[in-house]
Design an enzyme around this catalytic site. Structure first.
Site, PDB file in Angstrom:
ATOM      1  N   ASP A 197      30.403  22.058   2.845  1.00 40.72           N
ATOM      2  CA  ASP A 197      29.753  21.043   3.693  1.00 40.72           C
ATOM      3  C   ASP A 197      29.971  19.625   3.154  1.00 40.72           C
ATOM      4  OD1 ASP A 197      28.631  22.644   5.688  1.00 40.72           O
ATOM      5  OD2 ASP A 197      26.868  23.101   4.479  1.00 40.72           O
ATOM      6  N   LYS A 251      21.931  30.100   3.856  1.00 38.28           N
ATOM      7  CA  LYS A 251      22.789  29.380   2.902  1.00 38.28           C
ATOM      8  C   LYS A 251      22.316  29.489   1.455  1.00 38.28           C
ATOM      9  CE  LYS A 251      24.891  25.987   5.926  1.00 38.28           C
ATOM     10  NZ  LYS A 251      25.245  24.594   6.118  1.00 38.28           N
TER      11      LYS A 251
HETATM   12  P1  NAP Z   1      17.042  20.328   7.466  1.00 38.89           P
HETATM   13  O1  NAP Z   1      17.331  20.919   6.143  1.00 38.89           O
HETATM   14  O2  NAP Z   1      15.979  20.941   8.315  1.00 38.89           O
HETATM   15  O3  NAP Z   1      16.689  18.755   7.252  1.00 38.89           O
HETATM   16  C1  NAP Z   1      16.283  17.960   8.335  1.00 38.89           C
HETATM   17  C2  NAP Z   1      16.219  16.502   7.896  1.00 38.89           C
HETATM   18  O4  NAP Z   1      15.924  15.702   9.047  1.00 38.89           O
HETATM   19  C3  NAP Z   1      15.119  16.207   6.878  1.00 38.89           C
HETATM   20  O5  NAP Z   1      15.520  15.165   6.019  1.00 38.89           O
HETATM   21  C4  NAP Z   1      13.964  15.737   7.786  1.00 38.89           C
HETATM   22  O6  NAP Z   1      13.034  14.877   7.130  1.00 38.89           O
HETATM   23  C5  NAP Z   1      14.738  14.937   8.810  1.00 38.89           C
HETATM   24  N1  NAP Z   1      13.995  14.783  10.061  1.00 38.89           N
HETATM   25  C6  NAP Z   1      13.734  15.737  10.985  1.00 38.89           C
HETATM   26  N2  NAP Z   1      13.043  15.211  12.022  1.00 38.89           N
HETATM   27  C7  NAP Z   1      12.867  13.887  11.731  1.00 38.89           C
HETATM   28  C8  NAP Z   1      12.220  12.817  12.420  1.00 38.89           C
HETATM   29  N3  NAP Z   1      11.642  12.981  13.604  1.00 38.89           N
HETATM   30  N4  NAP Z   1      12.252  11.585  11.838  1.00 38.89           N
HETATM   31  C9  NAP Z   1      12.860  11.397  10.640  1.00 38.89           C
HETATM   32  N5  NAP Z   1      13.478  12.387   9.944  1.00 38.89           N
HETATM   33  C10 NAP Z   1      13.477  13.614  10.481  1.00 38.89           C
HETATM   34  O7  NAP Z   1      18.344  20.323   8.393  1.00 38.89           O
HETATM   35  P2  NAP Z   1      19.896  20.218   7.945  1.00 38.89           P
HETATM   36  O8  NAP Z   1      20.451  21.589   7.840  1.00 38.89           O
HETATM   37  O9  NAP Z   1      19.996  19.303   6.790  1.00 38.89           O
HETATM   38  O10 NAP Z   1      20.547  19.574   9.270  1.00 38.89           O
HETATM   39  C11 NAP Z   1      20.304  18.239   9.665  1.00 38.89           C
HETATM   40  C12 NAP Z   1      21.161  17.893  10.873  1.00 38.89           C
HETATM   41  O11 NAP Z   1      22.526  17.957  10.518  1.00 38.89           O
HETATM   42  C13 NAP Z   1      21.002  18.857  12.067  1.00 38.89           C
HETATM   43  O12 NAP Z   1      21.058  18.109  13.247  1.00 38.89           O
HETATM   44  C14 NAP Z   1      22.225  19.759  11.967  1.00 38.89           C
HETATM   45  O13 NAP Z   1      22.631  20.275  13.220  1.00 38.89           O
HETATM   46  C15 NAP Z   1      23.264  18.776  11.419  1.00 38.89           C
HETATM   47  N6  NAP Z   1      24.342  19.424  10.655  1.00 38.89           N
HETATM   48  C16 NAP Z   1      25.621  19.146  11.016  1.00 38.89           C
HETATM   49  C17 NAP Z   1      26.682  19.703  10.309  1.00 38.89           C
HETATM   50  C18 NAP Z   1      28.093  19.389  10.704  1.00 38.89           C
HETATM   51  O14 NAP Z   1      29.003  20.076  10.246  1.00 38.89           O
HETATM   52  N7  NAP Z   1      28.316  18.367  11.508  1.00 38.89           N
HETATM   53  C19 NAP Z   1      26.425  20.558   9.214  1.00 38.89           C
HETATM   54  C20 NAP Z   1      25.100  20.813   8.859  1.00 38.89           C
HETATM   55  C21 NAP Z   1      24.057  20.238   9.598  1.00 38.89           C
HETATM   56  P3  NAP Z   1      11.747  15.478   6.362  1.00 38.89           P
HETATM   57  O15 NAP Z   1      12.234  15.900   5.004  1.00 38.89           O
HETATM   58  O16 NAP Z   1      10.793  14.361   6.327  1.00 38.89           O
HETATM   59  O17 NAP Z   1      11.261  16.659   7.180  1.00 38.89           O
END
Ligand code: NAP
Length: 292
Positions: A107, A71
């Site tokens: 998004d 991305k």
């Molecule tokens: P990312 O950039 O890797 O960010 C992950 C986030 O989750 C960070 O804020 C991280 O905190 C937090 N996190 C991970 N494990 C954690 C834990 N055990 N306790 C507390 N916080 C935790 O991922 P992303 O791309 O933003 O995606 C996040 C989620 O959204 C995923 O599940 C993804 O599948 C979903 N998503 C859905 C859509 C949709 O269209 N529905 C679109 C995009 C993403 P830290 O900063 O502290 O590591």
């Protein structure tokens, strides 16, 4: 589906993409509206991105969705970015306009439209967003100008603070954004008078679906609870929110609405949201049956 020499090809690129719902969602919409488009998925590893984009140009692929891990890295290979993609620094949609590749991000607006579609317009509301990763960044940038108050809670405080500062720098001082740690004390305090809670962390996603980022006691029935995790469709957070009578929105809604905006960028035609969601739900059900 009649594919001919005139059919426009769209695709999702990412790694992995094997289980992506995007081909299902978009092909259902193209067929429903009788549009001469087809949508496929290409697994592109990080080191293959440059060649993949040359391929898009060489083959005249008409539209792309871009998912992890490309991305941000795709930006340097594009000819133009729309204003929102430039601000956020992320691209999930590409339009090949007469050989010029233009990048967009849908998004954030997808999440915004999912809220509005469910009858929870965030305009003028207090919104608490959990997480400060890629998805949260797009959502927070989009919501910041529209809400009364935006609170970003993240496990790593520094990331939340950086995101809030970045939003203020880019959007100007008029936005009301605060950052804090994702701990019980802050959740309790901030959720008390909040209108909307958005989980944009990966907490609750399979195989860790026994977890929730928020204790059930901190939820209340006047809260709209939106979990962007879509695997499982009903996360523990949503299940517990439903039990106390709160309105809930699942992650598939965001996926469909961001896809709908991409669809409209490529075709200029309003996307059939319900057809797209039905197709995705059928596929999810089929997959679940196969796995049991
Ligand atoms: P990312 O950039 O890797 O960010 C992950 C986030 O989750 C960070 O804020 C991280 O905190 C937090 N996190 C991970 N494990 C954690 C834990 N055990 N306790 C507390 N916080 C935790 O991922 P992303 O791309 O933003 O995606 C996040 C989620 O959204 C995923 O599940 C993804 O599948 C979903 N998503 C859905 C859509 C949709 O269209 N529905 C679109 C995009 C993403 P830290 O900063 O502290 O590591």
């Amino acid at each position: 589906m009649d594919v001919s020499g005139k059919t426009k090809v769209c695709a999702v690129i990412g790694d992995p993409v094997e289980h992506s719902l995007s081909p299902i969602i978009h092909n259902a919409a193209f067929q429903h509206l009788n549009l001469d488009y087809v949508y496929v998925a290409f697994n592109v590893r990080a080191y293959q991105l440059k060649d993949a984009i040359l391929g898009v140009r060489g083959l005249g692929i008409y539209g792309l969705n871009v998912t992890m891990p490309h991305k941000i890295s795709i930006i340097k290979y594009l000819d133009e970015l729309d204003e929102t993609a430039k601000r956020i620094g992320s691209v999930n949609t590409v339009l090949n306009k007469d050989g010029r590749l233009i990048g967009y991000t849908t998004d954030g607006v997808g999440a915004f439209n999912a809220l509005k579609y469910a009858g929870s317009d965030p305009l003028g509301k207090k919104v608490v967003v959990l997480g400060a990763g890629g998805a949260s960044r797009s959502i927070c940038f989009t919501l910041a100008e529209r809400v009364r108050e935006l609170i970003i809670l993240n496990r790593t405080l520094e990331r939340a603070v950086n995101l809030a500062n970045n939003i203020r720098e880019v959007l100007g001082g008029k936005v009301n954004v605060r950052a804090a740690s994702l701990v019980d004390e802050n959740l309790r305090k901030e959720l008390k008078d909040a209108d909307i809670l958005i989980n944009a962390t990966s907490v609750g996603m399979k195989p860790n679906d026994a977890y929730t980022p928020v204790k059930r006691d901190f939820l209340h029935r006047n809260l709209t609870v939106f979990d962007i995790v879509y695997n499982p469709l009903e996360t523990r957070l949503l299940r517990e929110a439903k039990l106390i009578g709160a309105k809930t929105i699942d992650g598939l809604s965001m996926l469909i609405h961001q896809g709908a905006v991409s669809f409209e960028i490529w075709t200029g035609v309003k996307a059939p949201i319900d057809v797209m969601r039905e197709a995705a739900l059928r596929k999810i059900e089929e997959t679940e049956k196969e796995n049991t």
